[in-house]
Write a protein that holds these residues in place. Structure first.
Motif, PDB file in Angstrom:
ATOM      1  N   THR A  83     -11.492  12.343  15.256  1.00  0.00           N
ATOM      2  CA  THR A  83     -11.203  10.911  15.296  1.00  0.00           C
ATOM      3  C   THR A  83     -11.328  10.420  16.733  1.00  0.00           C
ATOM      4  O   THR A  83     -10.938  11.126  17.662  1.00  0.00           O
ATOM      5  N   VAL A  84     -11.887   9.225  16.886  1.00  0.00           N
ATOM      6  CA  VAL A  84     -11.951   8.605  18.213  1.00  0.00           C
ATOM      7  C   VAL A  84     -11.238   7.266  18.130  1.00  0.00           C
ATOM      8  O   VAL A  84     -11.535   6.458  17.247  1.00  0.00           O
ATOM      9  N   SER A  85     -10.273   7.049  19.014  1.00  0.00           N
ATOM     10  CA  SER A  85      -9.630   5.747  19.079  1.00  0.00           C
ATOM     11  C   SER A  85     -10.356   4.959  20.166  1.00  0.00           C
ATOM     12  O   SER A  85     -10.325   5.326  21.347  1.00  0.00           O
ATOM     13  N   LEU A  86     -11.037   3.901  19.732  1.00  0.00           N
ATOM     14  CA  LEU A  86     -11.909   3.158  20.653  1.00  0.00           C
ATOM     15  C   LEU A  86     -11.100   2.267  21.584  1.00  0.00           C
ATOM     16  O   LEU A  86     -10.066   1.721  21.196  1.00  0.00           O
ATOM     17  N   SER A  87     -11.614   2.129  22.779  1.00  0.00           N
ATOM     18  CA  SER A  87     -10.954   1.291  23.767  1.00  0.00           C
ATOM     19  C   SER A  87     -11.958   0.285  24.309  1.00  0.00           C
ATOM     20  O   SER A  87     -13.123   0.623  24.510  1.00  0.00           O
ATOM     21  N   SER A  88     -11.501  -0.942  24.540  1.00  0.00           N
ATOM     22  CA  SER A  88     -12.438  -1.976  24.991  1.00  0.00           C
ATOM     23  C   SER A  88     -12.979  -1.692  26.393  1.00  0.00           C
ATOM     24  O   SER A  88     -14.043  -2.171  26.756  1.00  0.00           O
ATOM     25  N   ASP A  89     -12.230  -0.871  27.199  1.00  0.00           N
ATOM     26  CA  ASP A  89     -12.735  -0.561  28.542  1.00  0.00           C
ATOM     27  C   ASP A  89     -13.661   0.654  28.536  1.00  0.00           C
ATOM     28  O   ASP A  89     -14.041   1.178  29.575  1.00  0.00           O
ATOM     29  N   GLY A  90     -14.012   1.120  27.354  1.00  0.00           N
ATOM     30  CA  GLY A  90     -14.949   2.250  27.249  1.00  0.00           C
ATOM     31  C   GLY A  90     -14.278   3.597  27.439  1.00  0.00           C
ATOM     32  O   GLY A  90     -14.904   4.640  27.286  1.00  0.00           O
ATOM     33  N   ASN A  91     -12.982   3.596  27.760  1.00  0.00           N
ATOM     34  CA  ASN A  91     -12.270   4.858  27.961  1.00  0.00           C
ATOM     35  C   ASN A  91     -11.697   5.321  26.619  1.00  0.00           C
ATOM     36  O   ASN A  91     -10.483   5.263  26.390  1.00  0.00           O
ATOM     37  N   HIS A  92     -12.587   5.774  25.751  1.00  0.00           N
ATOM     38  CA  HIS A  92     -12.164   6.141  24.400  1.00  0.00           C
ATOM     39  C   HIS A  92     -11.341   7.435  24.423  1.00  0.00           C
ATOM     40  O   HIS A  92     -11.432   8.209  25.364  1.00  0.00           O
ATOM     41  N   ILE A  93     -10.599   7.614  23.325  1.00  0.00           N
ATOM     42  CA  ILE A  93      -9.739   8.800  23.235  1.00  0.00           C
ATOM     43  C   ILE A  93     -10.159   9.607  22.018  1.00  0.00           C
ATOM     44  O   ILE A  93     -10.291   9.052  20.930  1.00  0.00           O
ATOM     45  N   ALA A  94     -10.360  10.903  22.219  1.00  0.00           N
ATOM     46  CA  ALA A  94     -10.786  11.744  21.087  1.00  0.00           C
ATOM     47  C   ALA A  94      -9.637  12.645  20.643  1.00  0.00           C
ATOM     48  O   ALA A  94      -8.935  13.221  21.474  1.00  0.00           O
ATOM     49  N   PHE A  95      -9.455  12.738  19.319  1.00  0.00           N
ATOM     50  CA  PHE A  95      -8.445  13.629  18.742  1.00  0.00           C
ATOM     51  C   PHE A  95      -9.212  14.796  18.141  1.00  0.00           C
ATOM     52  O   PHE A  95      -9.939  14.614  17.158  1.00  0.00           O
ATOM     53  N   LYS A  96      -9.105  15.953  18.731  1.00  0.00           N
ATOM     54  CA  LYS A  96      -9.813  17.101  18.176  1.00  0.00           C
ATOM     55  C   LYS A  96      -8.990  18.367  18.329  1.00  0.00           C
ATOM     56  O   LYS A  96      -8.302  18.540  19.343  1.00  0.00           O
ATOM     57  N   PRO A 190       4.206   5.786  24.195  1.00  0.00           N
ATOM     58  CA  PRO A 190       4.057   4.399  24.654  1.00  0.00           C
ATOM     59  C   PRO A 190       2.997   3.709  23.812  1.00  0.00           C
ATOM     60  O   PRO A 190       2.140   4.376  23.217  1.00  0.00           O
ATOM     61  N   ASP A 191       3.035   2.389  23.750  1.00  0.00           N
ATOM     62  CA  ASP A 191       2.030   1.714  22.908  1.00  0.00           C
ATOM     63  C   ASP A 191       0.660   1.775  23.590  1.00  0.00           C
ATOM     64  O   ASP A 191       0.554   1.655  24.802  1.00  0.00           O
ATOM     65  N   GLY A 192      -0.354   1.990  22.780  1.00  0.00           N
ATOM     66  CA  GLY A 192      -1.718   2.129  23.280  1.00  0.00           C
ATOM     67  C   GLY A 192      -2.581   2.705  22.168  1.00  0.00           C
ATOM     68  O   GLY A 192      -2.141   2.745  21.014  1.00  0.00           O
ATOM     69  N   PRO A 193      -3.780   3.175  22.467  1.00  0.00           N
ATOM     70  CA  PRO A 193      -4.699   3.619  21.424  1.00  0.00           C
ATOM     71  C   PRO A 193      -4.230   4.834  20.626  1.00  0.00           C
ATOM     72  O   PRO A 193      -4.662   5.019  19.484  1.00  0.00           O
ATOM     73  N   VAL A 194      -3.353   5.677  21.207  1.00  0.00           N
ATOM     74  CA  VAL A 194      -2.857   6.827  20.432  1.00  0.00           C
ATOM     75  C   VAL A 194      -1.905   6.308  19.344  1.00  0.00           C
ATOM     76  O   VAL A 194      -2.048   6.619  18.156  1.00  0.00           O
ATOM     77  N   TYR A 348     -10.746   1.322  15.490  1.00  0.00           N
ATOM     78  CA  TYR A 348     -10.467   0.262  16.461  1.00  0.00           C
ATOM     79  C   TYR A 348      -9.068  -0.286  16.189  1.00  0.00           C
ATOM     80  O   TYR A 348      -8.845  -1.047  15.245  1.00  0.00           O
ATOM     81  N   ALA A 349      -8.122   0.169  16.980  1.00  0.00           N
ATOM     82  CA  ALA A 349      -6.712  -0.253  16.886  1.00  0.00           C
ATOM     83  C   ALA A 349      -6.102   0.051  18.249  1.00  0.00           C
ATOM     84  O   ALA A 349      -5.435   1.066  18.411  1.00  0.00           O
ATOM     85  N   PRO A 350      -6.390  -0.783  19.252  1.00  0.00           N
ATOM     86  CA  PRO A 350      -6.013  -0.442  20.624  1.00  0.00           C
ATOM     87  C   PRO A 350      -4.512  -0.241  20.847  1.00  0.00           C
ATOM     88  O   PRO A 350      -4.127   0.356  21.847  1.00  0.00           O
ATOM     89  N   SER A 351      -3.675  -0.718  19.936  1.00  0.00           N
ATOM     90  CA  SER A 351      -2.228  -0.473  20.057  1.00  0.00           C
ATOM     91  C   SER A 351      -1.571  -0.763  18.706  1.00  0.00           C
ATOM     92  O   SER A 351      -2.172  -1.421  17.845  1.00  0.00           O
ATOM     93  N   ALA A 352      -0.337  -0.289  18.556  1.00  0.00           N
ATOM     94  CA  ALA A 352       0.400  -0.582  17.318  1.00  0.00           C
ATOM     95  C   ALA A 352       0.670  -2.085  17.236  1.00  0.00           C
ATOM     96  O   ALA A 352       0.644  -2.686  16.149  1.00  0.00           O
ATOM     97  N   ALA A 353       0.919  -2.698  18.399  1.00  0.00           N
ATOM     98  CA  ALA A 353       1.179  -4.153  18.428  1.00  0.00           C
ATOM     99  C   ALA A 353      -0.073  -4.913  17.967  1.00  0.00           C
ATOM    100  O   ALA A 353       0.028  -5.925  17.259  1.00  0.00           O
TER     101      ALA A 353
END
Ligand SMILES: Cc1cc2nc3c(=O)[nH]c(=O)nc-3n(C[C@H](O)[C@H](O)[C@H](O)COP(=O)(O)OP(=O)(O)OC[C@H]3O[C@@H](n4cnc5c(N)ncnc54)[C@H](O)[C@@H]3O)c2cc1C
Length: 510
Positions: A83-96, A190-194, A348-353
């Motif tokens: 899974t990749v949580s996409l970020s608008s600044d291009g700094n995506h996060i990968a869950f592997k 903390p709130d964010g892409p994770v 695409y869900a940059p934060s829970a908020a």
């Protein structure tokens, strides 16, 4: 006139599994599907595009086993996808492999906290799975029948499982399971892409936001089989084909392009069905893969008491998930995404908020202007390449209806949102398909085009699913049972509703 032991109305995932289970128990079964092919919502597609369902979150090995399909059928369930949580600044996060990484390959600072939280939720999921693999508790006569004994054993096992958690963790489980996912996730992260990714997984297919009560239950439910997400090797069609094959091998007669127009009832017991093309098929047992309001329409409401019809009318089912299929020009990698993540599930869900804010317009019958998206790349047998996207929130009852202009707006919002995170994506798109909940309802009969046929909310779960008094599959007249996603334990391409219903029907009619 044809005679059967059992008739299944609808050949969705659950209808196919129910038919195969009954067939393997020696029953003469007929599965009747109104569409031109089997699979229902899972494999529904338009103009040869990708199917509605694109990933397996929790296909039940037990349901597969009971249809005669090898539970370890890796060619069917396919490979696990990252899974990749996409970020608008291009700094995506990968869950592997149970860890979280930045795009550059370094471990994310929230990796350990995410790992611990999901481990805990998966443990709870394992406990809930025991409840999912049987009818909801209660409802047997006082006599110590075999079924009641089995149920007591199961509940005792659950009790032992809870006790094994230890006092603190058991207290936490009871507190967590009924909570909202927003609070539970933000207690540990903390709130964010994770956090956003977990919130998005909890609300997928639901008419709720992460702050709505019970949303943790939905997340845990999907983690019940270990949280492994796979993309079936031959697409969802291959899963459906395997189930059709299993039903055939179990001796089922399979009718497609045949609509059931009436479930026949005489002296408070079902006697069979009447099809729209005038055939009467007889059986003392009918399992309905369609939701309770439609089943009630097929029998006619007079076979139910007033209280039951009132409860059926009050079942909430507002679909909020639309499908937007983006046709890509070729197989080339998407900009900014590493090649090894080409087949990943993109969230695409940059934060829970953000997810909660996306839900707000749906409360007022509007689509989200900043939607939550799950997208997966897929190649179809004809060689076409697609980004298959589940987009929320797109409410079935949108103000003004799903006009062409509303459809175009949803398509554009999806492209704009994904392009913000993957700049340049729009240059890869050569065609689009947008399927809204009202189209899904028209094609499959699912009320509101709802993912689970009925909202998975605390007041519509377990002994209250789909409604109080009808939770153990038996539905009104003798011999009539529900077997679709609206029943316990709900939908997804999972199959337990169909399997549990078939076993309950066999037990009840002994
Ligand atoms: C946009 C979207 C995307 C999804 N993506 C995923 C995903 O990626 N992974 C996942 O696990 N789940 C996904 N789901 C959910 C999943 O597809 C459903 O929960 C599941 O397929 C429900 O199966 P079912 O057999 O209970 O019902 P259905 O699939 O609704 O089957 C009911 C069947 O009955 C038939 N029928 C209706 N009326 C009659 C009649 N009168 N006579 C004869 N037949 C009739 C219908 O044609 C249909 O085939 C998605 C849902 C949606 C809406």
């Amino acid at each position: 006139m044809s005679n059967y032991d059992a008739i299944v109305v609808g050949g969705g995932i659950n209808g196919l599994i129910a038919g195969a289970v009954l067939g393997r128990k020696g029953k003469k079964v007929c599965i009747i599907e109104k569409a031109g092919s089997f699979g229902g919502m899972a494999s529904y597609a338009v103009d040869g595009g990708p199917s509605l369902a694109h990933a397996l979150y929790n296909l039940s090995p037990l349901a597969l086993k009971d249809t005669g399909i090898d539970a370890d059928h890796a060619t069917l369930t396919g490979q696990q996808i990252d899974t990749v949580s996409l970020s608008s600044d291009g700094n995506h996060i990968a869950f592997k492999e149970g860890r979280v990484y930045w795009n550059d390959g370094t471990e994310h600072p929230q990796s350990q906290a995410w790992r611990e939280l999901t481990h805990r939720l998966k443990t709870y999921g394992g406990l809930l799975r025991q409840l999912a693999e049987a009818p909801p508790p209660g409802g047997h006569s006082a006599s110590l029948s075999r079924a009641r004994f089995a149920e007591m054993l199961r509940l005792a096992k659950l009790g032992v499982g809870l006790k094994k958690l230890g006092k603190t963790e058991m207290r936490r489980f009871l507190q967590v399971v009924l909570s909202n996912v927003y609070d539970i996730v933000l207690d540990d992260l903390p709130d964010g892409p994770v956090a956003g990714m977990l919130a998005a997984d909890a609300i997928r297919g639901a008419a709720t936001g992460p702050r709505s009560p019970g949303t943790v239950f939905n997340l845990i439910y999907r983690l019940g089989h270990g949280g492994t997400i796979t993309r079936p090797a031959g697409g969802m069609t291959a899963v459906v084909d395997a189930l059709v094959e299993a039903a055939r091998a179990a001796g089922c007669t399979m009718l497609h392009e045949t609509e059931v127009s009436r479930i026949l009832v005489d002296e408070d017991a079902v006697t069979g069905v009447l099809t729209a093309d005038g055939q009467t098929l007889n059986a003392p047992m009918v399992l309905s893969n369609v939701a309770s309001p439609l089943t009630c329409k097929l029998t006619g409401p007079s076979v139910f008491d007033i209280e039951t019809t009132r409860r059926i009318r009050n079942i909430r089912a507002r679909g909020t998930a639309a499908k937007v299929n983006l046709r890509l020009k070729d197989a080339s990698p998407l900009p900014g995404l590493k090649d090894e993540l080409k087949g990943a599930r993109l969230i695409y869900a940059p934060s829970a908020a953000y997810v909660e804010t996306a839900f707000n317009p749906a409360k007022y019958r509007e689509m989200s202007k900043a939607p939550v998206i799950e997208a997966i790349r897929t190649e179809l047998p004809d060689g076409s390449h697609w980004l298959s996207a589940i987009v929320q929130y797109a409410p079935s009852d949108i103000e003004g209806g799903w006009t062409q202009s509303a459809l175009d707006q949803l398509t554009q919002l999806t492209i704009d949102t994904l392009d913000r995170a993957v700049p340049g994506l729009r240059d890869h798109i050569v065609g689009t398909q947008t399927i809204t909940p009202d189209q899904i309802q028209a094609a499959t009969g699912a009320p509101g085009g709802h993912w689970h046929h009925a909202e998975m909310s605390l007041d519509q779960l377990l002994t209250l699913r789909p409604s109080n008094g009808t939770s153990r599959y038996a539905f009104g007249p003798k011999g009539l049972f529900l077997c679709g996603a609206a029943t316990h334990p709900g939908g997804d391409v999972m199959g337990l509703a169909g399997r549990n219903a078939a076993l309950t029907a066999l037990e009840a009619l002994k």
